[in-house]
Design an enzyme around this catalytic site. Structure first.
Site: not given
Length: 412
Positions: A39, A94
């Site tokens: 970060y 999926k």
């Protein structure tokens, strides 16, 4: 579905934690330095790189191996318009298949709108962070315009699996089944029951592969789709036939091939009996096919048959296609998935069924032996060779057709 299986399905999705997917962190996050790199302040460096060159996102982010699985819930399985949120378990499923079969990361996104323009705009606005878009369970005819418009607006693959994934597997199976029948695709007379997304895409791809449009009769709830019928939509019109045949029974007389993507028990024994020698029957409605395999075999010993079910031979299952099609497209950072790539997938799958079956497949299906023939003309979903064969064909077709950003395969 039995009561026990229904409860087992609910328990599977609820325990030990809700849902089927989670996020995995791929970099260390154990020290102050790790945090500074992940970060602030370190993350600013890839930001600057991508700002200068958007293609750098493939190097510094997960974009290149990330697919969005997107629905509006208007055509979920055989349940119809259940809404976007109710479609989420299917979309999560999926995502699981993308990861399990092709190592592709995916996020499911449910867009709560029936307005195709709002759906298109939503997908287009979020697409930049993904390497590909898999559209799922969107009702016809809106699905056709949604996919076409998004393909025009975006420079990453946009793929409606209910159309093209189904079409690829049907076509691969039919190429082999027609050969087993001693016939040629260009001569075959084909009946397609179901004129929605799957049926239309399958027939279009078969025409690309050599079938003759004038030999195809499409049938919907009103009967044979015929020229001059004002109720036919713009997408069905390409298959409107000049014929005096009106009913499914009429269409089946002397037909070589029946493809059903409709509903249960719609192909009768009498209709099957009227078909040509060595009829090819793809009864793909789930869970109950257009004709039960047992009835088909009793009616015609020469029938060559496939269904969408796992408990019969020759399962036409989209998992043979979409994970590997996307894998091949992502591996060369393709800008789209075109007809050349789809036909490459068809031929790769059809050819694989002719090869000796590995022991891992026999073990997975508890079989002593298996070889090309009437009971095996399409590869099994757990065939370990699929991940090598199909993506390679897709990547090469993307390179050859000029839609690949790179010409050397890069796989995470």
């Amino acid at each position: 579905m039995s009561t026990d299986l229904k409860q087992a399905a609910l328990d599977y999705h609820a325990q030990p934690k809700p849902g089927k997917i989670a996020i995995e962190i791929t970099k260390p996050t154990e020290t102050q330095r790790d945090l500074a790199l992940a970060y602030t302040p370190g993350v600013a460096e890839p930001v600057r790189a991508i700002h200068q060159d958007p293609e750098a996102a493939y190097r510094y982010t997960a974009k290149g191996n990330l697919v969005a699985v997107i629905t509006n819930g208007t055509a979920v399985l055989g349940l119809g318009d259940v809404g976007a949120l109710a479609g989420k378990p299917v979309m999560e499923g999926k995502v699981v298949l993308f990861k399990a079969f092709a190592g592709i990361d995916a996020f499911d996104i449910e867009v709560d709108t029936h307005d195709p323009d709002a759906f298109i705009d939503t997908v287009a606005l979020i697409a930049g962070g993904f390497g590909g878009i898999n559209l799922e369970d969107i009702a016809a005819p809106h699905c056709f315009r949604i996919e076409k418009t998004l393909r025009e607006r975006l420079d990453i693959p946009v793929f409606h699996d209910d159309q093209h994934g189904t079409a690829v597997i049907i076509s691969a199976g039919l190429i082999n089944a027609v050969k087993l029948a001693g016939k040629h695709l260009e001569d075959a007379r084909i009946v397609c029951l179901g004129a929605g997304a799957a049926g239309l895409a399958a027939m279009r791809l078969l025409v690309t592969l050599g079938a003759r449009r004038e030999h195809i009769l499409m049938v919907d709830r009103q009967g044979v789709i015929r020229a001059g019928d004002e109720s036919v939509n713009e997408y069905q019109r390409a298959f409107a036939a000049n014929t005096d045949r009106r009913t499914l029974a009429d269409a089946c007389v002397d037909a070589d091939v029946f493809v059903g993507v409709s509903g249960p028990n719609l192909l009768t024994a009498e209709m099957l009996a009227s078909m040509a020698e060595n009829p090819v029957v793809f009864a793909l409605a789930n869970p109950d096919p257009e004709i039960a395999p047992e009835l088909a075999q009793q009616t015609r010993q020469d029938v060559i048959m496939a269904t969408g079910r796992t408990d019969y031979p020759n399962q036409i299952n989209n998992v043979l296609g979409f994970p590997y099609i996307f894998r091949g497209a992502l591996d060369v950072r393709a800008r789209t998935i075109n007809d050349a790539m789809l036909t490459a997938a068809v031929h790769a799958l059809a050819a694989l069924a002719h090869e000796p079956v590995p022991a891992a497949v026999l073990k997975a299906y508890d079989l002593a032996s298996l070889s090309f023939g009437r009971d095996y003309f399409i590869p099994k979903p757990f065939d370990p060779r699929l991940i090598d064969v199909v993506p390679a064909a897709i990547s090469q077709a993307a390179i050859d057709s000029g839609v690949a950003r790179i010409t050397q395969v890069i796989r995470p």
